[in-house]
Design an enzyme around this catalytic site. Structure first.
Site, PDB file in Angstrom:
ATOM      1  N   LYS A  79       0.852  -1.190   0.000  1.00  0.00           N
ATOM      2  CA  LYS A  79       0.000   0.000   0.000  1.00  0.00           C
ATOM      3  C   LYS A  79       0.886   1.239   0.000  1.00  0.00           C
ATOM      4  CE  LYS A  79      -1.580   3.106   2.583  1.00  0.00           C
ATOM      5  NZ  LYS A  79      -1.679   4.225   1.645  1.00  0.00           N
ATOM      6  N   GLU A 103       9.765   2.184  10.663  1.00  0.00           N
ATOM      7  CA  GLU A 103      10.800   3.206  10.466  1.00  0.00           C
ATOM      8  C   GLU A 103      10.088   4.545  10.456  1.00  0.00           C
ATOM      9  OE1 GLU A 103      13.853   3.048  10.729  1.00  0.00           O
ATOM     10  OE2 GLU A 103      14.167   0.891  10.528  1.00  0.00           O
ATOM     11  N   CYS A 139      14.069  11.251   6.143  1.00  0.00           N
ATOM     12  CA  CYS A 139      14.033  11.027   7.595  1.00  0.00           C
ATOM     13  C   CYS A 139      15.440  11.118   8.178  1.00  0.00           C
ATOM     14  CB  CYS A 139      13.337   9.722   7.943  1.00  0.00           C
ATOM     15  SG  CYS A 139      13.835   8.370   6.917  1.00  0.00           S
ATOM     16  N   GLU A 166       9.881  17.039  14.206  1.00  0.00           N
ATOM     17  CA  GLU A 166      10.302  16.807  12.822  1.00  0.00           C
ATOM     18  C   GLU A 166       9.478  17.691  11.892  1.00  0.00           C
ATOM     19  OE1 GLU A 166       9.429  13.015  10.806  1.00  0.00           O
ATOM     20  OE2 GLU A 166      11.513  13.028  10.151  1.00  0.00           O
TER      21      GLU A 166
END
Ligand code: ADP
Length: 479
Positions: A174, A250, A284, A381
């Protein structure tokens, strides 16, 4: 309007329609790159069933068979680098050069796992008992649900799908809804390579629907997820409460790059520029906290601000561009919000900062100085081209500040001192540590992953991927 490709879902070897939706490009949100068939829970259920049905046969095939097919997928991707890179640049907005690198990485990853199948598998131990043979074998996990983000639309699916298939699992992928075309092309390539129906399935749709179906279905044995830390927590909860599925997450980062007084200034600026701003900061592993020692601080800030302002932000297909657009209007709004937050918290903009509506998705990279590590600017973040400089007195303070974060994906240091570098490698709490290199460069044969809020579960990539995609079975044989 000229016809654009229409990407369908792939379920048990059949192309399955859904709600026809436009897929707009990052650089120009009014440009339709392709269309895709948005699926719901029913299609996801059918894909899971197809993957279940196909898994035992796939796992029982000789290793040479799976190896050949995965190698073929890798070669087919590598044969089409240019075309797929243009698609990536249009769909996600990354520079053509970066896109070429990503597509190449995806192809090489399939080839790498094809050849990993020839590595030793399992271990033999001495038994403490007489006439007993003790060994550890590996069994596939089963059906894997793979949920991916938009920032590496080819490479991340590749580094999850390739090891999953190599080790005998079947897959339902997905992808993120912003990048259905990259996933659609991957599905076409995998199908053309001749994988049996049901081994690889693609379902495009909403996270809360298609993604959630994968998390809650009893037909799925494991979930490999890359995305935000908030969504990762939901993934974990659903997996634990729906059959105690194995899961691998992750997630985000707020990665530090330490610059010590003895650093070579040019190296420090290069590492910061690349780590903080390249790929529009949408990695990331991006270095969003620049932790700089007092003696080099002012020179570093001045040189980095100048280099940041000199970056050419432009069309990802233009070879002179050094930075492309940010991926979506939503992401742009979030980035600009954080610029306002940083200013309100008292940090100082030394490069970029302003954004005019006519600049569209093309945000100028923004550097803050005078930040403190307790500001939201330094804790949350952002996932855009925004970085902040935090001044420190010495290595001890630099390491304390670097580690003072909920995250722990990647950490870097720029220094001329071997002992400072060794100290940092020992003490930085991160899954990846770089010395005199940007925090954001990784290689496909080495483990990738973090600590703290950045990761849960075994590492991805390299030989370590096997730990997630297979289950050790301890066997005792008396003779
Ligand atoms: P990003 O900000 O990178 O889009 P997300 O964590 O929101 O990060 O999304 C990463 C992936 O997770 C996407 O494929 C998204 O559709 C999917 N996703 C989002 N919400 C859920 C959910 N509740 N359950 C399962 N998957 C989800």
């Amino acid at each position: 309007m000229t016809a654009v490709p229409y990407h369908l879902n792939l379920v048990g070897g059949e192309w399955v329609d859904g709600e026809r939706r436009p897929n707009t490009g990052a650089a120009r949100p009014d440009e339709v790159v392709s269309e895709y068939a948005r699926a719901g829970r029913e299609t996801a259920r059918a894909a899971i069933e197809a993957a279940r049905g196909a898994q035992p046969d796939w796992a029982r095939q000789p290793v040479g068979y799976r190896m050949e097919l995965l190698d073929r997928v890798g070669s087919a991707i590598l044969d089409r680098v240019e075309e797929l890179a243009v698609l990536l640049a249009r769909e996600e907005g990354k520079l053509l050069g970066e896109a070429r690198g990503e597509v190449t990485r995806a192809g090489q990853t399939f080839q790498y796992y094809a050849h990993q199948l020839l590595q030793p598998s399992g271990e033999v131990y001495p038994s403490t008992r007489d006439r007993v043979h003790a060994e550890v074998r590996r069994r596939p996990l089963g059906v894997i649900g793979i949920i991916t983000p938009w920032n590496y639309p080819m490479a991340i699916p590749a580094w999850k799908v390739a090891p999953a298939l190599a080790y005998g699992n079947t897959v339902v992928l997905k992808p993120a809804e912003l990048v259905p075309a990259s996933a659609g092309e991957l599905a076409r390539i995998i199908t053309a390579a001749g994988l049996p129906p049901g081994v690889f399935n693609l379902v495009m749709g909403a996270g809360g629907e298609v993604g959630d179906e994968l998390l809650t279905s009893t037909g799925v044995d494991g979930i490999s997820f890359t995305g935000s830390t908030g969504t990762g927590a939901q993934v974990a909860h659903q997996c634990l409460t729906h059959g105690n599925k194995r899961f691998q997450l992750e997630m985000g980062g707020k990665n530090p790059l330490v610059v010590l007084d003895d650093a070579e200034l040019a190296v420090a600026v290069r590492c910061a520029l690349d780590g903080s701003f390249f790929s529009s900061g949408q990695r990331c592993t991006a270095s969003s906290r620049l932790i700089v020692q007092a003696g080099i601080h002012d020179r570093f800030v001045a040189a980095l601000a100048e280099a940041t302002d000199a970056l050419r932000v432009g069309d990802p297909l233009d070879p002179t561009s050094q930075l492309g657009p940010v991926v979506s209007p939503g992401q742009l709004a979030q980035n600009l919000d954080y610029v306002r937050v940083g200013l309100a918290e008292g940090a100082r903009v030394v490069a970029g900062g302003a954004h005019r509506p006519d600049e569209g998705q093309f945000m100028r990279p923004t550097l803050f100085a005078g930040a403190r590590n307790d500001m939201r600017l330094a804790r949350e973040e952002i996932f855009g081209p925004v970085a902040c400089v935090i001044r420190v007195d010495d290595l001890d303070e630099a390491i304390d500040v670097a580690n003072d974060t909920p995250y722990g994906l990647s950490a870097g240091i720029v220094t001329g001192s071997l002992s400072a570098a060794e100290r940092f490698k020992r003490d930085a709490r991160a899954g990846i540590v770089s010395v005199n290199l940007p925090t954001a460069g990784t290689e496909l044969h080495l483990p990738f992953g973090g600590t703290g809020a950045s990761n849960h579960g075994p590492r991805e990539q390299g030989g370590y991927a096997r730990d997630f995609y297979s289950v050790p079975v301890t066997c005792y044989t008396g003779w």
